[in-house]
Write a protein that holds these residues in place. Sequence first.
Motif, PDB file in Angstrom:
ATOM      1  N   GLN A 225       0.829  -1.201   0.000  1.00 38.50           N
ATOM      2  CA  GLN A 225       0.000   0.000   0.000  1.00 38.50           C
ATOM      3  C   GLN A 225       0.866   1.255   0.000  1.00 38.50           C
ATOM      4  OE1 GLN A 225      -2.202  -0.885   3.512  1.00 38.50           O
ATOM      5  NE2 GLN A 225      -3.707  -2.158   2.466  1.00 38.50           N
ATOM      6  N   GLY A 226       1.955   1.215   0.762  1.00 38.59           N
ATOM      7  CA  GLY A 226       2.866   2.356   0.795  1.00 38.59           C
ATOM      8  C   GLY A 226       3.521   2.614  -0.539  1.00 38.59           C
ATOM      9  N   ILE A 227       3.919   1.543  -1.232  1.00 43.25           N
ATOM     10  CA  ILE A 227       4.528   1.703  -2.558  1.00 43.25           C
ATOM     11  C   ILE A 227       3.512   2.274  -3.532  1.00 43.25           C
ATOM     12  CG2 ILE A 227       5.604   0.478  -4.483  1.00 43.25           C
ATOM     13  CD1 ILE A 227       6.606  -1.578  -2.360  1.00 43.25           C
ATOM     14  N   ARG A 228       2.295   1.767  -3.490  1.00 40.69           N
ATOM     15  CA  ARG A 228       1.245   2.256  -4.383  1.00 40.69           C
ATOM     16  C   ARG A 228       0.980   3.750  -4.164  1.00 40.69           C
ATOM     17  NH1 ARG A 228      -4.671  -0.515  -4.292  1.00 40.69           N
ATOM     18  NH2 ARG A 228      -4.550   0.250  -2.142  1.00 40.69           N
ATOM     19  N   SER A 229       1.066   4.186  -2.911  1.00 43.40           N
ATOM     20  CA  SER A 229       0.781   5.591  -2.603  1.00 43.40           C
ATOM     21  C   SER A 229       1.802   6.544  -3.207  1.00 43.40           C
ATOM     22  CB  SER A 229       0.729   5.796  -1.085  1.00 43.40           C
ATOM     23  OG  SER A 229       2.020   5.696  -0.508  1.00 43.40           O
ATOM     24  N   LEU A 230       2.984   6.025  -3.614  1.00 39.94           N
ATOM     25  CA  LEU A 230       4.001   6.885  -4.222  1.00 39.94           C
ATOM     26  C   LEU A 230       3.628   7.323  -5.634  1.00 39.94           C
ATOM     27  CD1 LEU A 230       7.249   4.951  -3.179  1.00 39.94           C
ATOM     28  CD2 LEU A 230       6.291   6.995  -2.081  1.00 39.94           C
ATOM     29  N   GLY A 231       2.749   6.563  -6.273  1.00 36.97           N
ATOM     30  CA  GLY A 231       2.375   6.873  -7.646  1.00 36.97           C
ATOM     31  C   GLY A 231       3.233   6.137  -8.651  1.00 36.97           C
TER      32      GLY A 231
ATOM     33  N   LEU B 126       8.396 -11.420  -5.548  1.00 37.77           N
ATOM     34  CA  LEU B 126       7.851 -10.795  -4.340  1.00 37.77           C
ATOM     35  C   LEU B 126       6.973 -11.822  -3.642  1.00 37.77           C
ATOM     36  CD1 LEU B 126       6.763  -7.263  -5.619  1.00 37.77           C
ATOM     37  CD2 LEU B 126       8.637  -7.736  -4.028  1.00 37.77           C
ATOM     38  N   TYR B 127       7.079 -11.895  -2.334  1.00 38.46           N
ATOM     39  CA  TYR B 127       6.198 -12.809  -1.605  1.00 38.46           C
ATOM     40  C   TYR B 127       5.670 -12.112  -0.368  1.00 38.46           C
ATOM     41  CZ  TYR B 127      10.805 -14.201   0.403  1.00 38.46           C
ATOM     42  OH  TYR B 127      12.061 -14.230   0.959  1.00 38.46           O
TER      43      TYR B 127
ATOM     44  N   ALA C 184      -7.811  -6.514  -4.615  1.00 39.46           N
ATOM     45  CA  ALA C 184      -7.566  -5.292  -5.386  1.00 39.46           C
ATOM     46  C   ALA C 184      -6.094  -4.872  -5.289  1.00 39.46           C
ATOM     47  CB  ALA C 184      -8.474  -4.171  -4.889  1.00 39.46           C
ATOM     48  N   LEU C 185      -5.502  -4.995  -4.115  1.00 34.38           N
ATOM     49  CA  LEU C 185      -4.088  -4.643  -3.946  1.00 34.38           C
ATOM     50  C   LEU C 185      -3.201  -5.653  -4.653  1.00 34.38           C
ATOM     51  CD1 LEU C 185      -1.994  -2.783  -2.629  1.00 34.38           C
ATOM     52  CD2 LEU C 185      -2.125  -4.228  -0.577  1.00 34.38           C
ATOM     53  N   LYS C 186      -3.579  -6.918  -4.591  1.00 35.56           N
ATOM     54  CA  LYS C 186      -2.829  -7.965  -5.283  1.00 35.56           C
ATOM     55  C   LYS C 186      -2.802  -7.694  -6.788  1.00 35.56           C
ATOM     56  CE  LYS C 186      -3.664 -12.134  -3.872  1.00 35.56           C
ATOM     57  NZ  LYS C 186      -4.254 -13.482  -3.674  1.00 35.56           N
ATOM     58  N   ASP C 187      -3.944  -7.319  -7.340  1.00 39.89           N
ATOM     59  CA  ASP C 187      -4.012  -6.999  -8.776  1.00 39.89           C
ATOM     60  C   ASP C 187      -3.101  -5.820  -9.104  1.00 39.89           C
ATOM     61  OD1 ASP C 187      -5.801  -9.034  -9.290  1.00 39.89           O
ATOM     62  OD2 ASP C 187      -7.577  -7.750  -9.157  1.00 39.89           O
ATOM     63  N   TRP C 188      -3.073  -4.813  -8.222  1.00 38.16           N
ATOM     64  CA  TRP C 188      -2.192  -3.659  -8.475  1.00 38.16           C
ATOM     65  C   TRP C 188      -0.728  -4.099  -8.490  1.00 38.16           C
ATOM     66  CZ3 TRP C 188       1.861  -1.645  -5.709  1.00 38.16           C
ATOM     67  CH2 TRP C 188       2.397  -0.448  -6.211  1.00 38.16           C
ATOM     68  N   VAL C 189      -0.331  -4.951  -7.551  1.00 37.28           N
ATOM     69  CA  VAL C 189       1.057  -5.423  -7.515  1.00 37.28           C
ATOM     70  C   VAL C 189       1.406  -6.137  -8.809  1.00 37.28           C
ATOM     71  CG1 VAL C 189       2.666  -7.009  -6.379  1.00 37.28           C
ATOM     72  CG2 VAL C 189       1.142  -5.582  -4.995  1.00 37.28           C
ATOM     73  N   MET C 190       0.542  -7.036  -9.259  1.00 37.81           N
ATOM     74  CA  MET C 190       0.839  -7.797 -10.475  1.00 37.81           C
ATOM     75  C   MET C 190       0.843  -6.896 -11.713  1.00 37.81           C
ATOM     76  SD  MET C 190      -1.043 -11.477  -9.861  1.00 37.81           S
ATOM     77  CE  MET C 190      -2.667 -10.803  -9.501  1.00 37.81           C
ATOM     78  N   ASP C 191      -0.047  -5.920 -11.750  1.00 49.04           N
ATOM     79  CA  ASP C 191      -0.084  -4.999 -12.890  1.00 49.04           C
ATOM     80  C   ASP C 191       1.116  -4.058 -12.890  1.00 49.04           C
ATOM     81  OD1 ASP C 191      -2.472  -6.126 -13.694  1.00 49.04           O
ATOM     82  OD2 ASP C 191      -3.721  -4.563 -12.788  1.00 49.04           O
ATOM     83  N   SER C 192       1.560  -3.651 -11.721  1.00 49.00           N
ATOM     84  CA  SER C 192       2.659  -2.687 -11.620  1.00 49.00           C
ATOM     85  C   SER C 192       4.026  -3.340 -11.755  1.00 49.00           C
ATOM     86  CB  SER C 192       2.574  -1.942 -10.280  1.00 49.00           C
ATOM     87  OG  SER C 192       1.348  -1.252 -10.160  1.00 49.00           O
TER      88      SER C 192
END
Length: 511
Positions: free
Chosen positions: A263-269, A284-285, A294-302
């Motif tokens: 979540q912290g990484i995502r908040s950086l933009g 990453l594990y 939803a966060l899992k999808d963001w990690v895989m997409d990013s």
Amino acid sequence: MTLTPGGAPLNIAAGIREFAEATPTRTAVIDGERTLTFAEVGERSSRLANHLLDSGLVVGERVAVLLGNRLEYPEIAAGIAKAGLVMVPLNPRLTPAEARYIVEHSASKYVVLDDALSPIVADTVADLGLGALSIDATTIGSAYEDALAAASDVDPFVAVGEQDPFCITYTSGTTGKPKGVLISHRSRVLTFYMSALEYGLGAGRTSAAVAPMYHGAGFAFGYAPVFTGGTVTMLRKWNPAGFLDLIAKDKVQSAFLVPTMAQGIRSLGAEALTSRDLSSLDTLYFNAAALPTALKDWVMDSFPTVGVHELYGSTESGVITNLRPVHMRAKPGSVGHAWYMTEIRIVDEEGNEVPPNTPGELFSRSPFLMNGYLDNPEATAECTTADGFVTCGDIAVRDEQGFISIVDRKKDLIISGGTNVYPREIEEVLAKHPEVVESAVVGEPDEQWGETVVAHVVLTPGASLDVEKIEEHCRTELAGYKIPRRWYATPELPRNAGGKIVKRDLKPPTA
């Protein structure tokens, strides 16, 4: 008794011994601009072992360790093991009273610490007459580097059984006084090898120690790279941008994170990811808390070229399940299949195995299980079956293909009007709302229903709590009785050292 080299059973010092001989000049540990080779870790850990033994400690006695992630952590763990002693990690965020409880309960005789953390244990060391080694200064005890320089560099090879504890890790105390979990050499050595196989650690690989090493998972995944011949680079304190900088600087390939870090990484933009060379990262594990879909999808997409795992486990049971990258999108919400050498049962209140897709309490049996709770046979018996299965108190379901999903903690289950409500299901739905960063759902006492469902939510910056809109969002996926009746906005959720939300600390805001 001492052993000749090569004669020891499974021991967490063994990997240091092996690679100090096989690859002595390879870098084992990086901490900013400081580095240690395997030969240096081997020598320094032997010097520490001899200093502790020369101080009068005997096999099986306990040494408390009060450090954050830093260069010395692997050598201290190995040195304590070489001396046949037992490590007791202390969280640097403990109060003096909390630290004293652990030191006294574990009967620790010695403390190795970062001098900056000395206020946490200064009175305890003085009152109990403990020996101490301090790093960077000497507010308490003797200077760490001076002690190493004066000690022999010959490995003492003190014999301990592989089933003997190498450490006593204290639970986070989410349900009262923390319990001391006895973890054997065998348990962790096998965890190290299986982690190298699963998560890409070991020889020729560089991993990051991001999660705190005083926590069970943080230690396992921070020490495993060195134990298996690889390199670990230390992130002293969690910082999302600092983590990305560490990947770029040291060409990190594998890292263990907890969901709040993502979540912290995502908040950086997005620019934070594209402006750095993160091409070395391939694995990453995640563990410690549920990784919302939803966060899992963001990690895989990013991180599209990175293999993402979600594992499930506990201090008492080690790693229990793992969802591998190939299944991440097909099985959202699952934590995968049983991990290596692990058996799983999901049972009802009478202990009978439940059919597929039926919630039940999860028990596991494996070589990674604890030896029990220190001086607490009653608590050990409460979570252990006669044939050696242990439960963490989690409710799970298993589908027809054997994929396991954690429904909730047994203690977190809400019973409202006689109906079971599982908070994690609601939290997953809330995670899909664009203005909800994270949430925690709990039950509050209610005269009519017994318990009523309430939600504590962390909102995106600038957002305000719009109950009507959030309830409308929930109705698309949740039955009416599952929708929270009360909503509380909060700037952050209370967490323990392992990143898990401490739900007992959630309180309604005062007027």
